[in-house]
Design a protein around this motif. Structure first.
Motif, short mmCIF file in Angstrom:
data_model
loop_
_atom_site.label_atom_id
_atom_site.label_comp_id
_atom_site.label_asym_id
_atom_site.label_seq_id
_atom_site.Cartn_x
_atom_site.Cartn_y
_atom_site.Cartn_z
N SER A 73 -3.42 -15.88 -8.24
CA SER A 73 -3.12 -15.16 -9.47
C SER A 73 -4.38 -14.56 -10.10
CB SER A 73 -2.43 -16.08 -10.48
OG SER A 73 -3.26 -17.19 -10.80
N ASN A 74 -5.56 -15.04 -9.70
CA ASN A 74 -6.81 -14.47 -10.20
C ASN A 74 -7.27 -13.30 -9.34
OD1 ASN A 74 -7.28 -16.29 -12.41
ND2 ASN A 74 -7.79 -17.86 -10.91
N LEU A 75 -7.15 -13.44 -8.03
CA LEU A 75 -7.57 -12.36 -7.13
C LEU A 75 -6.58 -11.21 -7.14
CD1 LEU A 75 -9.75 -11.64 -4.98
CD2 LEU A 75 -8.17 -12.56 -3.26
N GLU A 76 -5.29 -11.52 -7.30
CA GLU A 76 -4.23 -10.51 -7.29
C GLU A 76 -3.37 -10.69 -8.54
OE1 GLU A 76 -2.67 -10.82 -2.97
OE2 GLU A 76 -3.85 -12.60 -3.46
N PRO A 77 -3.81 -10.19 -9.69
CA PRO A 77 -3.08 -10.44 -10.95
C PRO A 77 -1.71 -9.80 -11.02
CG PRO A 77 -4.85 -8.86 -11.29
CD PRO A 77 -5.02 -9.38 -9.90
N GLU A 78 -1.42 -8.80 -10.18
CA GLU A 78 -0.13 -8.12 -10.25
C GLU A 78 0.68 -8.26 -8.97
OE1 GLU A 78 -0.71 -4.09 -11.40
OE2 GLU A 78 -1.48 -4.57 -13.38
N THR B 44 -9.49 -6.16 -0.64
CA THR B 44 -10.13 -6.64 -1.86
C THR B 44 -11.50 -6.02 -2.00
OG1 THR B 44 -10.94 -8.59 -3.02
CG2 THR B 44 -11.00 -8.67 -0.63
N SER B 45 -11.89 -5.79 -3.23
CA SER B 45 -13.22 -5.23 -3.49
C SER B 45 -14.27 -6.31 -3.64
CB SER B 45 -13.17 -4.38 -4.77
OG SER B 45 -12.77 -5.18 -5.88
N HIS B 46 -13.87 -7.58 -3.55
CA HIS B 46 -14.82 -8.67 -3.68
C HIS B 46 -15.71 -8.78 -2.45
CE1 HIS B 46 -11.91 -9.77 -6.80
NE2 HIS B 46 -12.85 -10.55 -7.32
N PRO C 160 -1.09 3.06 0.34
CA PRO C 160 -1.93 1.90 0.59
C PRO C 160 -3.23 2.27 1.28
CG PRO C 160 -0.19 2.03 2.21
CD PRO C 160 0.08 3.12 1.22
N LEU C 161 -4.15 1.36 1.13
CA LEU C 161 -5.39 1.49 1.87
C LEU C 161 -5.13 1.23 3.34
CD1 LEU C 161 -7.68 -0.54 -0.55
CD2 LEU C 161 -7.55 1.94 -0.36
N THR C 162 -6.11 1.51 4.17
CA THR C 162 -5.98 1.16 5.57
C THR C 162 -5.75 -0.33 5.68
OG1 THR C 162 -7.52 2.91 6.08
CG2 THR C 162 -7.13 1.29 7.81
N SER C 163 -4.88 -0.72 6.54
CA SER C 163 -4.49 -2.12 6.63
C SER C 163 -5.70 -3.00 6.84
CB SER C 163 -3.50 -2.29 7.80
OG SER C 163 -3.23 -3.64 7.96
N LEU D 237 -12.65 -2.60 4.47
CA LEU D 237 -13.42 -3.43 3.57
C LEU D 237 -14.88 -3.00 3.58
CD1 LEU D 237 -11.97 -6.92 4.51
CD2 LEU D 237 -11.34 -5.46 2.60
N PRO D 238 -15.49 -2.90 2.39
CA PRO D 238 -16.88 -2.47 2.31
C PRO D 238 -17.85 -3.59 2.65
CG PRO D 238 -16.03 -2.86 0.11
CD PRO D 238 -14.89 -3.04 1.05
N TYR D 239 -17.35 -4.79 2.75
CA TYR D 239 -18.23 -5.92 2.99
C TYR D 239 -17.82 -6.64 4.27
CZ TYR D 239 -19.30 -5.02 -1.89
OH TYR D 239 -19.64 -4.42 -3.05
N LYS D 240 -18.54 -7.70 4.55
CA LYS D 240 -18.30 -8.46 5.78
C LYS D 240 -16.91 -9.08 5.76
CE LYS D 240 -19.92 -12.55 8.21
NZ LYS D 240 -20.86 -13.69 8.17
#
Length: 695
Positions: free
Chosen positions: A383-388, A496-498, A635-638, A655-658
């Motif tokens: 619920s914190n990572l995906e609030p909606e 996720t952008s995290h 949607p973004l790329t899967s 994903l922009p990160y590892k």
């Protein structure tokens, strides 16, 4: 301020509970009947709530209904109300500051497992404490009743009744079995009240307590069955078999008791493990006969006595009514990920006000598959990572899940009507307090850990968190390499952008039924398919059934139900029942009185819950309008890790990160070996053991 109020509420609730248990402990003694009972009777002697005939009620209850309410029902309802206030004030975040770790450690001592094998499964110290108290109460009550009843049975007293001594003892034994069975019935419905403030107040959930409902149910039916058999044998031996056909206008109704017992036997016989596992529908539908069981129990002993045994049932009815209202709402299903390993993920829209802890669960109903079947699934989202968003993972194991998988695999599927109940789950989770988390799973058992990993991803990137995110070691075991695709679901469908690299994660995956390197996927299996659904005007995001202040609203429902039901019962008794008694010089029929009061109780619960539901629904409508509803997703790329097992160094383009791909090691043709000192798992467990000894 809440730090001062909450301990006070806990102390008051504990004192009330100890007083409540003291009443049960003292009930089989002469002190209760000769000293306490007259005082309670005189303090509550009022015609507003009615008074039972003392001759017939000489053992069951010579207290008036007001006394029963004051001594047995009011404490439970008061504790439930205090629990709602406590949980409303609690409002704990998903993680705790580091300076609270010592407090969490001390509170967690009672939550440590003490029994890991046995008929009750894993039992903590806290559960063992309450279980021991309950067993001790049953043993004490049985011995005290037998001692008190048999002490007055002599040859002379038996000869006056023109029966034998053993027959008098059999009669007393039958009564004792019924009284002890009533104790079990009083605690039967507490474990199955989902979202119960009583369970949450002591840190338990209905999911973890269902095993106690099963065992208390077994004991209840054993005692009630023996109660009925002993009375049948007594009537047969004393030539009073006609008693089985009597439905007294005043006093105990034997026919109602027999019907209730037969109903309970039907529930009991269809709940044996073999039927429950192989013919679940029969078990599920038969279990709804509990309504008839409770109704005929009340008709058997009288309405005044039901206040002693059914306060937990009243809380269950409130919860059941709330679940009924929530289950009739259609929720919006945003998307579904269909994996080639015959698993799928459902992604629902939810309001930001719906918060839950990792390892929580919801019940899902798909009318197109079955209008009556509800299935529980572990929530995999955070619920914190995906609030909606709220997500669940379903592995095709039975007919219902197979049909759902086939339905979502059809290219023409662009909308699916779904209803949910929940979420339900633990009040808190303390996994963040450890330096290292080692999680073992088999097959679809990985789903609770997906929610934990997503929560830890959020914690690792939260600048307000003062905790050091623990290192995570996940050891899943799968049958085939195709099942490794479940690991695609470690991240949300939209990515996720995290910064995922902040989470120290290692995955040691085992494929047990295939040897050699993982088999490459076929062309149809190289990627899962994501289905995006068109929104419907009839669908709404999942919202809290009682709004953001759900615990406070539930407390108000309990208080309002108690006040209105007692008021209406008092008015009806004063201005309808007792005028009839005085005019006819006869006591009003207990059966009619019980039916009338049951209708008042049910209507009070229904009206109170519906008003609260509609009021909170109106308040939630403003929040729901803030949820964006679009005609089609973009949607973004899967973000899935499809084909990672034959391209281990592949980075996820979305994903922009590892990604997690570089954290995975696959072991084929073997199982996790916990005994061999040469294996990585053994060394890992030894390391964790050393860490635990330092705590």
């Amino acid at each position: 301020m809440s730090n001062m109020i909450q301990p006070a509420i806990r102390l008051i609730a504990m004192l009330i509970f100890l007083g409540y248990m003291m009443i049960w402990v003292m009930m089989p003694t002469n002190t209760f009947w000769l000293h306490w009972l007259p005082r309670i009777h005189s303090a509550t002697d009022s015609t507003f709530l009615g008074q039972q005939d003392l001759i017939y009620f000489f053992v069951l209850s010579s207290i008036c209904a007001g006394g029963n309410i004051l001594v047995y029902t009011a404490p439970i309802l008061l504790i439930a109300t205090l629990g709602c206030i406590y949980l409303h004030l609690e409002n704990k975040p998903s993680y705790h500051p580091s300076n609270q770790r010592s407090n969490i450690h001390l509170m967690g001592l009672l939550e440590r497992p003490v029994i890991v094998r046995g008929p009750l499964g894993i039992v903590t110290w806290k559960e063992l404490l309450f279980l021991s108290m309950f067993i001790g109460l049953l043993v004490w009550s049985t011995s005290a009743y037998i001692h008190a009843m048999f002490a007055t049975i002599t040859t002379q007293s038996a000869s006056k009744m023109k029966v034998k001594v053993w027959e008098v003892k059999l009669d007393s034994m039958a009564l004792m079995l019924g009284l002890v069975g009533n104790i079990c019935l009083a605690f039967l419905f507490f474990p199955v009240t989902r979202g119960s403030p009583l369970l949450r107040l002591i840190g338990l959930t209905s999911e973890s307590s269902i095993k106690y409902h099963i065992w208390v149910g077994h004991v209840t039916m054993v005692l009630f069955t023996a109660h009925g058999l002993c009375y049948t044998l007594f009537w047969a031996k004393t030539h009073q078999i006609s008693q089985m056909l009597k439905w007294e206008k005043i006093g105990i109704s034997n026919v109602a008791g027999e019907v209730g017992l037969l109903t309970g036997l039907g529930i009991w016989l269809t709940s044996v493990p073999y039927i429950r596992r192989n013919v679940f529908e029969l078990f599920y539908y038969t279990h709804h006969l509990y309504i008839l069981f409770v109704v005929f129990f009340i008709l058997h002993v009288g309405f005044s006595y039901c206040w002693i045994t059914l306060p937990g049932f009243f809380l269950f009815l409130i919860n059941r009514m709330l679940r009924f209202l929530q289950s009739h709402q259609k929720v919006r299903l945003v998307s579904a990920r269909v994996l080639p390993c015959r698993a799928l993920e459902l992604n629902f829209s939810k309001t930001p006000g719906v918060n839950y802890n990792p390892t929580s669960s919801i019940f899902v109903n798909v009318p197109k598959i079955s209008k009556l079947q509800w299935h529980p699934f572990t929530i995999t989202s955070s619920s914190n990572l995906e609030p909606e968003k709220l997500s669940v993972v379903i592995k095709c194991e039975g007919n219902w899940s197979q049909k759902l998988y086939e339905e979502l695999s059809l290219p023409s599927t662009n909308h699916l009507q779904v209803s949910v109940e929940g979420p339900y789950g633990p009040a808190t989770t303390h996994f963040h307090k450890y330096e290292t988390l080692v999680m073992f799973s088999g097959g679809s058992g990985i789903t609770p850990f997906i929610s934990i990993i997503r929560e830890l991803v959020h914690m690792a990137n939260d600048p307000n968190s003062t905790n050091k995110t623990p290192q995570v070691i996940l050891v899943p075991a799968f049958k085939t390499s195709l099942d490794l695709g479940i690991l695609d679901l470690l991240l949300p469908v939209t990515g996720t952008s995290h910064d995922i690299s902040r989470l120290r994660l290692k995955i040691q995956a085992y494929v047990t039924q295939e040897s050699g390197p993982p088999k490459p996927a076929t062309e149809n299996q190289q990627a899962y398919r994501t289905v995006w659904f068109k929104p419907s005007t009839l669908d709404a995001p999942i919202s809290a059934i009682l709004g953001r202040n759900s615990w406070l609203s539930l407390g108000m429902i309990i208080v309002w139900f108690s006040v209105t039901s007692l008021t209406v019962v008092a008015v009806v008794t004063q201005f309808y029942i007792y005028p009839n008694d005085r005019n006819t010089n006869m006591i009003y029929s207990y059966t009619v009185r019980s039916v009338l009061n049951m209708l008042i109780i049910c209507m009070s619960i229904a009206i109170t819950v519906i008003i609260a539901f509609l009021w909170n629904k109106k308040r939630n409508s403003a929040e729901m309008r803030q949820i964006r509803v679009t005609d089609g997703p973009t949607p973004l790329t899967s973000p899935g890790m499809s084909s990672w097992y034959y391209s281990a160094d592949r980075e996820l383009e979305s994903l922009p990160y590892k990604s997690f791909a570089g954290c995975i090691t696959v072991h084929c043709g073997e199982r996790p070996d916990f005994k061999s000192k040469q294996t990585h798992i053994y060394n890992l467990l030894q390391h964790v053991k050393k860490l635990c000894l330092k705590m």
